[in-house]
Each structure stands twice: as C-alpha cells, then as structure tokens.
Design a protein around this motif. Structure first.
Motif, PDB file in Angstrom:
ATOM      1  N   SER A  73      10.690   5.113  -6.630  1.00 26.15           N
ATOM      2  CA  SER A  73      10.321   6.336  -5.913  1.00 26.15           C
ATOM      3  C   SER A  73      11.552   6.903  -5.220  1.00 26.15           C
ATOM      4  O   SER A  73      12.559   6.214  -5.054  1.00 26.15           O
ATOM      5  N   CYS A  74      11.448   8.152  -4.807  1.00 29.65           N
ATOM      6  CA  CYS A  74      12.578   8.858  -4.198  1.00 29.65           C
ATOM      7  C   CYS A  74      12.641   8.659  -2.690  1.00 29.65           C
ATOM      8  O   CYS A  74      11.609   8.578  -2.022  1.00 29.65           O
ATOM      9  N   ILE A  75      13.841   8.628  -2.174  1.00 31.78           N
ATOM     10  CA  ILE A  75      14.065   8.589  -0.732  1.00 31.78           C
ATOM     11  C   ILE A  75      13.733   9.973  -0.177  1.00 31.78           C
ATOM     12  O   ILE A  75      14.089  10.991  -0.775  1.00 31.78           O
ATOM     13  N   CYS A  76      13.044  10.018   0.960  1.00 28.53           N
ATOM     14  CA  CYS A  76      12.634  11.310   1.524  1.00 28.53           C
ATOM     15  C   CYS A  76      13.790  12.008   2.252  1.00 28.53           C
ATOM     16  O   CYS A  76      14.799  11.401   2.601  1.00 28.53           O
ATOM     17  N   ARG A  77      13.611  13.284   2.473  1.00 34.44           N
ATOM     18  CA  ARG A  77      14.602  14.122   3.131  1.00 34.44           C
ATOM     19  C   ARG A  77      14.892  13.638   4.552  1.00 34.44           C
ATOM     20  O   ARG A  77      16.035  13.646   5.002  1.00 34.44           O
TER      21      ARG A  77
ATOM     22  N   GLU B 230       0.817  -1.210   0.000  1.00 35.24           N
ATOM     23  CA  GLU B 230       0.000   0.000   0.000  1.00 35.24           C
ATOM     24  C   GLU B 230       0.857   1.269   0.000  1.00 35.24           C
ATOM     25  O   GLU B 230       0.412   2.327  -0.377  1.00 35.24           O
ATOM     26  N   THR B 231       2.107   1.154   0.478  1.00 36.22           N
ATOM     27  CA  THR B 231       2.958   2.341   0.548  1.00 36.22           C
ATOM     28  C   THR B 231       3.867   2.476  -0.667  1.00 36.22           C
ATOM     29  O   THR B 231       4.555   3.463  -0.801  1.00 36.22           O
ATOM     30  N   ILE B 232       3.881   1.466  -1.549  1.00 36.36           N
ATOM     31  CA  ILE B 232       4.716   1.550  -2.744  1.00 36.36           C
ATOM     32  C   ILE B 232       4.002   2.423  -3.773  1.00 36.36           C
ATOM     33  O   ILE B 232       3.044   2.007  -4.408  1.00 36.36           O
ATOM     34  N   HIS B 233       4.469   3.636  -3.873  1.00 38.16           N
ATOM     35  CA  HIS B 233       3.893   4.635  -4.777  1.00 38.16           C
ATOM     36  C   HIS B 233       4.994   5.647  -5.054  1.00 38.16           C
ATOM     37  O   HIS B 233       5.818   5.900  -4.174  1.00 38.16           O
ATOM     38  N   PRO B 234       5.046   6.255  -6.224  1.00 35.59           N
ATOM     39  CA  PRO B 234       6.102   7.216  -6.525  1.00 35.59           C
ATOM     40  C   PRO B 234       6.230   8.363  -5.515  1.00 35.59           C
ATOM     41  O   PRO B 234       7.307   8.918  -5.350  1.00 35.59           O
ATOM     42  N   SER B 235       5.146   8.687  -4.812  1.00 37.00           N
ATOM     43  CA  SER B 235       5.222   9.794  -3.859  1.00 37.00           C
ATOM     44  C   SER B 235       5.598   9.341  -2.449  1.00 37.00           C
ATOM     45  O   SER B 235       5.662  10.150  -1.536  1.00 37.00           O
ATOM     46  N   ASN B 236       5.854   8.029  -2.279  1.00 40.83           N
ATOM     47  CA  ASN B 236       6.232   7.504  -0.975  1.00 40.83           C
ATOM     48  C   ASN B 236       7.692   7.069  -0.960  1.00 40.83           C
ATOM     49  O   ASN B 236       8.169   6.427  -1.894  1.00 40.83           O
ATOM     50  N   CYS B 237       8.372   7.391   0.111  1.00 42.43           N
ATOM     51  CA  CYS B 237       9.761   6.993   0.306  1.00 42.43           C
ATOM     52  C   CYS B 237       9.839   5.464   0.385  1.00 42.43           C
ATOM     53  O   CYS B 237       9.058   4.839   1.101  1.00 42.43           O
ATOM     54  N   PRO B 238      10.786   4.846  -0.325  1.00 39.67           N
ATOM     55  CA  PRO B 238      10.893   3.387  -0.288  1.00 39.67           C
ATOM     56  C   PRO B 238      11.478   2.857   1.030  1.00 39.67           C
ATOM     57  O   PRO B 238      11.455   1.664   1.275  1.00 39.67           O
TER      58      PRO B 238
ATOM     59  N   LEU C  72       6.617   7.049   3.869  1.00 42.24           N
ATOM     60  CA  LEU C  72       5.919   8.330   3.997  1.00 42.24           C
ATOM     61  C   LEU C  72       6.155   9.193   2.757  1.00 42.24           C
ATOM     62  O   LEU C  72       6.946   8.850   1.879  1.00 42.24           O
ATOM     63  N   ASP C  73       5.476  10.332   2.687  1.00 42.49           N
ATOM     64  CA  ASP C  73       5.590  11.249   1.547  1.00 42.49           C
ATOM     65  C   ASP C  73       7.047  11.661   1.345  1.00 42.49           C
ATOM     66  O   ASP C  73       7.725  12.047   2.292  1.00 42.49           O
ATOM     67  N   ASN C  74       7.525  11.585   0.115  1.00 46.18           N
ATOM     68  CA  ASN C  74       8.914  11.932  -0.169  1.00 46.18           C
ATOM     69  C   ASN C  74       9.081  13.365  -0.682  1.00 46.18           C
ATOM     70  O   ASN C  74      10.192  13.791  -0.969  1.00 46.18           O
ATOM     71  N   ASP C  75       7.994  14.102  -0.809  1.00 44.88           N
ATOM     72  CA  ASP C  75       8.040  15.508  -1.235  1.00 44.88           C
ATOM     73  C   ASP C  75       8.796  15.659  -2.557  1.00 44.88           C
ATOM     74  O   ASP C  75       9.593  16.573  -2.741  1.00 44.88           O
ATOM     75  N   CYS C  76       8.515  14.771  -3.489  1.00 52.73           N
ATOM     76  CA  CYS C  76       9.198  14.771  -4.776  1.00 52.73           C
ATOM     77  C   CYS C  76       8.736  15.947  -5.639  1.00 52.73           C
ATOM     78  O   CYS C  76       7.569  16.036  -6.008  1.00 52.73           O
ATOM     79  N   GLY C  77       9.670  16.823  -5.952  1.00 55.67           N
ATOM     80  CA  GLY C  77       9.362  17.971  -6.787  1.00 55.67           C
ATOM     81  C   GLY C  77       9.089  17.586  -8.224  1.00 55.67           C
ATOM     82  O   GLY C  77       8.304  18.230  -8.924  1.00 55.67           O
ATOM     83  N   ASN C  78       9.708  16.517  -8.689  1.00 54.90           N
ATOM     84  CA  ASN C  78       9.480  16.069 -10.063  1.00 54.90           C
ATOM     85  C   ASN C  78       8.043  15.599 -10.238  1.00 54.90           C
ATOM     86  O   ASN C  78       7.420  15.844 -11.271  1.00 54.90           O
ATOM     87  N   LEU C  79       7.501  14.919  -9.219  1.00 49.77           N
ATOM     88  CA  LEU C  79       6.111  14.462  -9.297  1.00 49.77           C
ATOM     89  C   LEU C  79       5.124  15.619  -9.215  1.00 49.77           C
ATOM     90  O   LEU C  79       4.038  15.548  -9.767  1.00 49.77           O
TER      91      LEU C  79
END
Length: 80
Positions: free
Chosen positions: A60-64, A10-18, A22-29
């Motif tokens: 997906s991107c790793i979050c800050r 359920e958490t595997i999504h481009p906007s979630n940190c792998p 949680l939300d990865n705050d991806c600017g590209n998305l």
C-alpha cells in the motif's frame, strides 16, 4: 501521523498507509489514470521506507500526511 500508532492486521489494506494505518488517498485505487495520483508529483526519501514493516512493503502507499511529517522532521534535523 499519530505517534506510537501500531498498524495492525485490520489496517493492512491497499487504501491504508503502512505507517499510520489511515486512508492513503491513493488515486490509483480510486481509478484515476496512471500517473495522476498525488504521489506521482512527490519525491519519497529512501529513508521513509525504513518506517514500513517488511511484510507491508509494496502492499500500500504511504499517505501524504506521513510523507509531509517525515520530510518536515528531516528538515528540522538538518537545521540543528
């Protein structure tokens, strides 16, 4: 980063940190111009990618927060 958090399907999504899910705050998305995302100004140690499950690599991107926690942990190890 929450200790012991398991990233589920359920958490595997481009906007979630792998790592934490949680939300990865991806600017590209979010539609920001290429290269203006926060991650474009950061360096990611190669070792952090060992924390990403193989099936999630490049999904997906790793979050800050996870990046910061990883870097702080590495700095603590170097000080010992």
């Amino acid at each position: 980063m929450e200790a012991g958090r398991i990233v589920t399907g359920e958490t595997i999504h481009p906007s979630n940190c792998p790592i934490c899910g949680l939300d990865n705050d991806c600017g590209n998305l979010s539609g920001k111009p290429r290269g203006t995302c926060w991650c474009s100004r950061e360096s990611f140690p190669d070792e952090i990618f060992d924390l990403v499950p193989s099936h999630q690599m490049n999904q997906s991107c790793i979050c800050r927060d996870c990046l910061s926690a990883f870097k702080n942990g590495r700095q603590d190890e170097k000080a010992e």
